[in-house]
Each structure stands twice: as C-alpha cells, then as structure tokens.
Design an enzyme around this catalytic site. Structure first.
Site, PDB file in Angstrom:
ATOM      1  N   HIS A  19       0.847  -1.211   0.000  1.00  0.00           N
ATOM      2  CA  HIS A  19       0.000   0.000   0.000  1.00  0.00           C
ATOM      3  C   HIS A  19       0.878   1.255   0.000  1.00  0.00           C
ATOM      4  CE1 HIS A  19      -3.105  -2.637   2.294  1.00  0.00           C
ATOM      5  NE2 HIS A  19      -3.597  -2.430   1.081  1.00  0.00           N
ATOM      6  N   LYS A  43     -17.287  -6.318   7.870  1.00  0.00           N
ATOM      7  CA  LYS A  43     -16.167  -7.121   7.355  1.00  0.00           C
ATOM      8  C   LYS A  43     -15.395  -7.807   8.486  1.00  0.00           C
ATOM      9  CE  LYS A  43     -14.542  -5.733   2.803  1.00  0.00           C
ATOM     10  NZ  LYS A  43     -13.384  -5.210   2.062  1.00  0.00           N
ATOM     11  N   ARG A  92      -2.319  -6.173  -8.262  1.00  0.00           N
ATOM     12  CA  ARG A  92      -1.229  -7.150  -8.114  1.00  0.00           C
ATOM     13  C   ARG A  92      -1.314  -8.156  -9.252  1.00  0.00           C
ATOM     14  NH1 ARG A  92      -2.837  -8.218  -2.105  1.00  0.00           N
ATOM     15  NH2 ARG A  92      -4.726  -8.213  -3.337  1.00  0.00           N
ATOM     16  N   SER A 130      -2.965  -7.899   2.980  1.00  0.00           N
ATOM     17  CA  SER A 130      -3.247  -7.771   4.415  1.00  0.00           C
ATOM     18  C   SER A 130      -3.673  -9.122   4.981  1.00  0.00           C
ATOM     19  CB  SER A 130      -4.356  -6.744   4.648  1.00  0.00           C
ATOM     20  OG  SER A 130      -3.964  -5.493   4.166  1.00  0.00           O
TER      21      SER A 130
HETATM   22  O1  PNS Z   1      -8.876  -2.929   0.502  1.00  0.00           O
HETATM   23  P1  PNS Z   1     -10.144  -3.433  -0.100  1.00  0.00           P
HETATM   24  O2  PNS Z   1     -10.948  -4.188   0.943  1.00  0.00           O
HETATM   25  O3  PNS Z   1      -9.923  -4.221  -1.357  1.00  0.00           O
HETATM   26  O4  PNS Z   1     -11.000  -2.131  -0.498  1.00  0.00           O
HETATM   27  C1  PNS Z   1     -12.285  -2.249  -1.013  1.00  0.00           C
HETATM   28  C2  PNS Z   1     -12.998  -0.879  -1.098  1.00  0.00           C
HETATM   29  C3  PNS Z   1     -12.988  -0.193   0.244  1.00  0.00           C
HETATM   30  C4  PNS Z   1     -12.293  -0.008  -2.106  1.00  0.00           C
HETATM   31  C5  PNS Z   1     -14.465  -1.157  -1.569  1.00  0.00           C
HETATM   32  O5  PNS Z   1     -15.025  -2.170  -0.785  1.00  0.00           O
HETATM   33  C6  PNS Z   1     -15.360   0.063  -1.506  1.00  0.00           C
HETATM   34  O6  PNS Z   1     -15.163   1.027  -2.205  1.00  0.00           O
HETATM   35  N1  PNS Z   1     -16.388   0.021  -0.634  1.00  0.00           N
HETATM   36  C7  PNS Z   1     -17.352   1.093  -0.445  1.00  0.00           C
HETATM   37  C8  PNS Z   1     -18.707   0.767  -1.112  1.00  0.00           C
HETATM   38  C9  PNS Z   1     -18.601   0.971  -2.601  1.00  0.00           C
HETATM   39  O7  PNS Z   1     -18.643   2.086  -3.057  1.00  0.00           O
HETATM   40  N2  PNS Z   1     -18.377  -0.158  -3.346  1.00  0.00           N
HETATM   41  C10 PNS Z   1     -18.058  -0.123  -4.770  1.00  0.00           C
HETATM   42  C11 PNS Z   1     -19.228   0.063  -5.681  1.00  0.00           C
HETATM   43  S1  PNS Z   1     -20.571  -0.996  -5.354  1.00  0.00           S
END
Ligand code: PNS
Length: 166
Positions: A19, A43, A92, A130
């Site tokens: 990150h 989560k 990745r 993570s």
């Molecule tokens: O580190 P991650 O868990 O891969 O991040 C995922 C994240 C936070 C980018 C994603 O879950 C997110 O944006 N969540 C907020 C809700 C949302 O807008 N989802 C995408 C469109 S449905």
C-alpha cells in the site's frame, strides 16, 4: 492550475508495504492523495478504524500531500464530497483483475466524472496482502519487511499469547 486529488480507498486492515508503495508512487501523478479507510464493521476487521488510522499515520509520517480519513457508504459519493477527480487502486496479480474491473465499472456507472487509475504493484509486493500477512502473523510467522515497523509491532501485540499465571 487545479490540484489533482485522488482517493486511495481500502480496508487497510492493516496497511502493508505494498500500500505504501502505491501511495508514494501515486504522489508522482497526483498533487494530493486522501487515504480513505472504509469503516465497515460488517467485514469483521482485526483492527478498529482508529487503530488502522493510527498505523497509517505513523507509516506515512513525513510524507507530504497525504491525508488519512475514514468513510462509509459509496466510494464515489465520498470522492465527490471530497472533490477528488480520481480513485487510485493498486493491482497485483491477474487474480485482482476481475474484482477491480467489476468495481471500477460499477463506480464509473455510478459517477462518470470520477476516473479509476490503476498502478501495477511493485514486483516486491506482488504476493503481499493484508489477509496473508495476518494469517502468517497469527501463527508466529516472520513478516519483517512486508509491513511498516509499527504494523509489525501491532500485529505482535494482537497475537501475543495471553499469559496465564495459573
Ligand atoms: O482494501 P479493499 O478491501 O480491497 O477495499 C475495497 C474498497 C474499500 C475499495 C471497496 O469495498 C469500496 O469502495 N467500498 C465502499 C462501497 C462501494 O462504493 N463499493 C463499490 C461500488 S458498489
């Protein structure tokens, strides 16, 4: 000239060196980056939002152009609210592609003004995630060099065997 602002969203449970690499490289493209920690208790995260924020703050200390914030709800709404033009994501291996593609297309459908920008991960971090780090740390594996020092310490604290005096 307008300031180019991106949101770098994620769970950051916890932040990894992968990150950090994306954030530092992202700053070569964007003037400012807001690291947006998703506040999603559903989560079942290992670290609280406050703990995740503190680890990010410590890991990014001294780097200018960064703000660390939390959000809930839709990412595009948060990006709009913060005045960002872009969402920054790291990619990745091929395995990331489908999920990232789906999310980027959904976000574009929800708000066409916000562009998703992907940076390929540094080769060193290709297998760093993570969740795999948490798993290794849980069983006492050595994760030095994969996460910032402060995160390594916090993981040790979380998984430290509870002392039993009986
Ligand atoms: O580190 P991650 O868990 O891969 O991040 C995922 C994240 C936070 C980018 C994603 O879950 C997110 O944006 N969540 C907020 C809700 C949302 O807008 N989802 C995408 C469109 S449905």
């Amino acid at each position: 000239m307008s300031v180019k602002l991106a949101i770098y969203p994620g769970s950051f449970d916890p932040v990894t060196n992968g990150h950090i690499d994306i954030i530092v490289r992202g700053l070569k493209i964007f003037d400012r980056i807001i690291v947006g920690i998703l506040n999603n208790p559903g989560k079942d995260p290992l670290f609280s939002v406050d703990e995740r924020k503190a680890m990010l703050q410590a890991s990014l200390k001294g780097i200018t152009g960064i703000e660390i914030d939390t959000f809930d709800g839709l990412l595009v709404d948060y990006a709009l609210h913060r005045g960002a033009q872009a969402i920054l994501r790291g990619m990745r291996a091929v395995s990331d592609f489908e999920y990232e593609f789906q999310m980027a297309l959904m976000n574009r459908r929800l708000n066409r003004e916000i562009q998703t920008v992907f940076l390929m991960t540094g080769l060193r971090w290709i297998f760093t995630s993570s969740s795999i780090i948490k798993e290794a740390a849980q069983f006492g594996g050595n994760i030095t060099g994969m996460v910032p020092k402060v995160v390594n310490q916090q993981l040790r604290n979380k998984f430290a065997p509870v002392s039993n005096s009986h």
